[in-house]
Design a protein around this motif. Structure first.
Motif, PDB file in Angstrom:
ATOM      1  N   LEU A 273      14.476 -25.546  -2.427  1.00  0.00           N
ATOM      2  CA  LEU A 273      13.813 -24.416  -1.771  1.00  0.00           C
ATOM      3  C   LEU A 273      12.382 -24.677  -1.303  1.00  0.00           C
ATOM      4  N   THR A 274      12.208 -26.081  -1.222  1.00  0.00           N
ATOM      5  CA  THR A 274      10.709 -26.438  -0.831  1.00  0.00           C
ATOM      6  C   THR A 274      10.481 -25.904   0.747  1.00  0.00           C
ATOM      7  N   PHE A 275      11.416 -26.117   1.557  1.00  0.00           N
ATOM      8  CA  PHE A 275      11.123 -25.640   2.879  1.00  0.00           C
ATOM      9  C   PHE A 275      11.105 -24.108   2.728  1.00  0.00           C
ATOM     10  N   GLN A 276      11.889 -23.379   2.106  1.00  0.00           N
ATOM     11  CA  GLN A 276      11.940 -21.967   2.134  1.00  0.00           C
ATOM     12  C   GLN A 276      10.417 -21.371   1.828  1.00  0.00           C
ATOM     13  N   SER A 277       9.895 -22.321   0.671  1.00  0.00           N
ATOM     14  CA  SER A 277       8.738 -21.989   0.093  1.00  0.00           C
ATOM     15  C   SER A 277       7.715 -21.659   1.235  1.00  0.00           C
ATOM     16  N   LEU A 278       7.697 -22.266   2.238  1.00  0.00           N
ATOM     17  CA  LEU A 278       6.507 -22.295   3.127  1.00  0.00           C
ATOM     18  C   LEU A 278       6.629 -20.873   3.921  1.00  0.00           C
ATOM     19  N   PHE A 279       7.833 -20.455   4.129  1.00  0.00           N
ATOM     20  CA  PHE A 279       8.032 -19.080   4.795  1.00  0.00           C
ATOM     21  C   PHE A 279       7.659 -17.854   3.558  1.00  0.00           C
ATOM     22  N   PHE A 280       7.911 -18.174   2.237  1.00  0.00           N
ATOM     23  CA  PHE A 280       7.346 -17.243   1.357  1.00  0.00           C
ATOM     24  C   PHE A 280       6.055 -17.193   1.043  1.00  0.00           C
ATOM     25  N   VAL A 281       5.214 -18.221   1.120  1.00  0.00           N
ATOM     26  CA  VAL A 281       4.030 -18.157   1.511  1.00  0.00           C
ATOM     27  C   VAL A 281       3.457 -17.333   2.496  1.00  0.00           C
ATOM     28  N   GLY A 282       3.794 -17.740   3.594  1.00  0.00           N
ATOM     29  CA  GLY A 282       3.721 -17.285   4.991  1.00  0.00           C
ATOM     30  C   GLY A 282       4.050 -15.493   4.793  1.00  0.00           C
ATOM     31  N   LEU A 283       4.850 -15.195   4.050  1.00  0.00           N
ATOM     32  CA  LEU A 283       5.195 -13.569   4.092  1.00  0.00           C
ATOM     33  C   LEU A 283       3.868 -13.011   3.238  1.00  0.00           C
ATOM     34  N   LEU A 284       3.795 -13.713   2.360  1.00  0.00           N
ATOM     35  CA  LEU A 284       2.680 -13.322   1.233  1.00  0.00           C
ATOM     36  C   LEU A 284       1.457 -13.016   2.123  1.00  0.00           C
ATOM     37  N   LEU A 285       1.134 -14.049   3.007  1.00  0.00           N
ATOM     38  CA  LEU A 285      -0.233 -14.055   3.601  1.00  0.00           C
ATOM     39  C   LEU A 285      -0.075 -12.991   4.582  1.00  0.00           C
ATOM     40  N   PHE A 286       0.867 -12.631   5.316  1.00  0.00           N
ATOM     41  CA  PHE A 286       1.387 -11.595   6.318  1.00  0.00           C
ATOM     42  C   PHE A 286       1.179 -10.289   5.447  1.00  0.00           C
ATOM     43  N   ALA A 287       1.576 -10.081   4.296  1.00  0.00           N
ATOM     44  CA  ALA A 287       1.518  -8.937   3.639  1.00  0.00           C
ATOM     45  C   ALA A 287       0.104  -8.462   3.336  1.00  0.00           C
ATOM     46  N   ILE A 288      -0.822  -9.504   2.766  1.00  0.00           N
ATOM     47  CA  ILE A 288      -2.174  -9.412   2.289  1.00  0.00           C
ATOM     48  C   ILE A 288      -2.786  -9.084   3.360  1.00  0.00           C
ATOM     49  N   THR A 289      -2.791  -9.552   4.784  1.00  0.00           N
ATOM     50  CA  THR A 289      -3.689  -9.461   5.719  1.00  0.00           C
ATOM     51  C   THR A 289      -3.280  -7.977   6.358  1.00  0.00           C
ATOM     52  N   PHE A 290      -1.808  -7.674   6.303  1.00  0.00           N
ATOM     53  CA  PHE A 290      -1.479  -6.296   6.846  1.00  0.00           C
ATOM     54  C   PHE A 290      -2.091  -5.214   5.989  1.00  0.00           C
ATOM     55  N   MET A 291      -1.869  -5.350   4.761  1.00  0.00           N
ATOM     56  CA  MET A 291      -2.355  -4.174   3.855  1.00  0.00           C
ATOM     57  C   MET A 291      -3.819  -4.173   4.047  1.00  0.00           C
ATOM     58  N   LEU A 292      -4.457  -5.320   4.284  1.00  0.00           N
ATOM     59  CA  LEU A 292      -6.210  -5.253   4.358  1.00  0.00           C
ATOM     60  C   LEU A 292      -6.442  -4.261   5.504  1.00  0.00           C
ATOM     61  N   ASN A 293      -5.684  -4.914   6.724  1.00  0.00           N
ATOM     62  CA  ASN A 293      -5.951  -4.185   7.839  1.00  0.00           C
ATOM     63  C   ASN A 293      -5.561  -2.740   7.794  1.00  0.00           C
ATOM     64  N   MET A 294      -4.567  -2.244   7.121  1.00  0.00           N
ATOM     65  CA  MET A 294      -4.123  -0.970   6.969  1.00  0.00           C
ATOM     66  C   MET A 294      -5.240   0.021   6.111  1.00  0.00           C
ATOM     67  N   VAL A 295      -5.628  -0.861   5.062  1.00  0.00           N
ATOM     68  CA  VAL A 295      -6.862   0.109   4.221  1.00  0.00           C
ATOM     69  C   VAL A 295      -7.941  -0.014   5.227  1.00  0.00           C
ATOM     70  N   ALA A 296      -8.552  -0.868   5.579  1.00  0.00           N
ATOM     71  CA  ALA A 296      -9.560  -1.078   6.662  1.00  0.00           C
ATOM     72  C   ALA A 296      -9.455   0.139   7.874  1.00  0.00           C
ATOM     73  N   ASP A 297      -8.374   0.059   8.365  1.00  0.00           N
ATOM     74  CA  ASP A 297      -7.949   1.262   9.435  1.00  0.00           C
ATOM     75  C   ASP A 297      -8.481   2.705   8.691  1.00  0.00           C
ATOM     76  N   ARG A 298      -7.740   2.760   7.699  1.00  0.00           N
ATOM     77  CA  ARG A 298      -7.894   4.412   7.202  1.00  0.00           C
ATOM     78  C   ARG A 298      -9.281   4.621   6.647  1.00  0.00           C
ATOM     79  N   PHE A 299     -10.227   3.502   6.243  1.00  0.00           N
ATOM     80  CA  PHE A 299     -11.472   3.693   5.951  1.00  0.00           C
ATOM     81  C   PHE A 299     -12.555   3.862   7.007  1.00  0.00           C
TER      82      PHE A 299
END
Length: 307
Positions: A273-299
């Motif tokens: 699963l070494t190759f798939q781990s790249l996409f898992f980290v990318g998904l986590l990164l996407f989730a973090i930035t998405f939540m950050l932008n959502m919270v910022a937009d509401r604020f």
């Protein structure tokens, strides 16, 4: 009667109606293209990450470090390194960028502003790979090395300072635009009450522009989290790293881990699963930035002032 205006005279010409309709459909098509591209990107990211999610032994995601070719995918190593780097970057970019914005908006003459503003824009245009080497060969030995003699040649602190330099123009530009948008009447009202320039800047302009200033910090934070080349070059790690919470040691951020592991498709080898781990980290990164932008937009919506 020759001066009478009929309904036909007020109607738009058919040719012009067709042009307006075609322009509308063209703009709608381009907007839908961006939506489709976003959906495809998220789907491709999630599809590969899902293979990692269902196939991984989750005990390996909480181990002593990020060693993907050995089947150890310690997520906290990457998350803590990303948090440290981003925190240092914002500690550098926040005060400097905000101070530059206040000066340009409230104190600088038109001639001085015309000189400093392009310099900030030039700094924003410096390639991140150049700042990465600058962080590795100057910031690390000359600044971080003087603060801590035991610091690694490449460290999270050096990478954080480099990313901070990269995000200063972003904070300064967006914050300055927000302050410039504050009506002049508010400044004149403060001056009419006998307030000094510093009081007007801190107690009138700054609160009135707080939504834009917060937006600049959020955008800069997202930029710092997503920066790759500076942390890849100056972060002090190769394609694997042990867990550390010290800013003076080398480690891997999320983006650096993805870049180092995917440096050539023939290098993504190791456990299944070494190759798939790249996409898992990318998904986590996407989730973090998405939540950050959502919270910022509401604020921003909550504190935004309308004039």
């Amino acid at each position: 009667m020759s001066g009478t205006v009929t309904i036909e005279d007020l109607q738009t010409a058919p040719r012009r109606v067709r042009k307006e309709r075609n322009a509308k459909f063209l703009l709608l098509f381009t907007a839908l293209i961006s939506v489709v591209i976003s959906i495809v990107l998220v789907f491709s990211l999630f599809s590969e990450a899902w293979d990692f999610i269902v196939g991984i032994d989750w005990a390996s995601t909480w181990s002593e470090g990020w060693y993907p070719r050995r089947g150890l995918y310690d997520v906290k190593t990457l998350f803590v390194a990303t948090l440290i780097t981003t925190g240092i970057a914002m500690a550098v970019a926040g005060p400097i960028g905000l101070a530059a914005a206040i000066y340009l908006s409230e104190y600088a003459s038109s001639r001085t502003r015309a000189l400093i503003k392009p310099v900030l824009e030039i700094l924003a245009g410096v390639p991140s790979v150049v700042l990465g080497f600058f962080a590795l060969f100057f910031i690390a030995p000359e600044i971080i090395g003087r603060l801590n003699e035991d610091a690694s040649a490449g460290s999270l602190a050096a990478a954080g300072v480099g990313v901070g330099l990269l995000t200063i123009p972003l904070v300064a530009s967006v914050s300055e635009d927000a302050m410039k948008a504050v009506p002049l009447d508010l400044r004149e009202a403060g001056a009419g009450l006998g307030a000094r320039k510093s009081v007007i800047s801190s107690r009138v302009v700054f609160p009135a522009a707080i939504s834009g200033i917060v937006a600049s910090f959020i955008v800069a934070t997202s930029r710092a989290i997503g920066e790759t080349m500076v942390v890849f070059i100056a972060g002090g790690a190769a394609d694997s790293a042990g867990y550390t919470h010290s800013a003076f040691e080398g480690s891997l951020t999320m983006t650096a881990a993805m870049a180092s592991l995917a440096s050539g498709t023939d290098q993504v080898k190791g456990e299944g699963l070494t190759f798939q781990s790249l996409f898992f980290v990318g998904l986590l990164l996407f989730a973090i930035t998405f939540m950050l932008n959502m919270v910022a937009d509401r604020f921003v919506r909550r504190v935004q002032e309308r004039y």
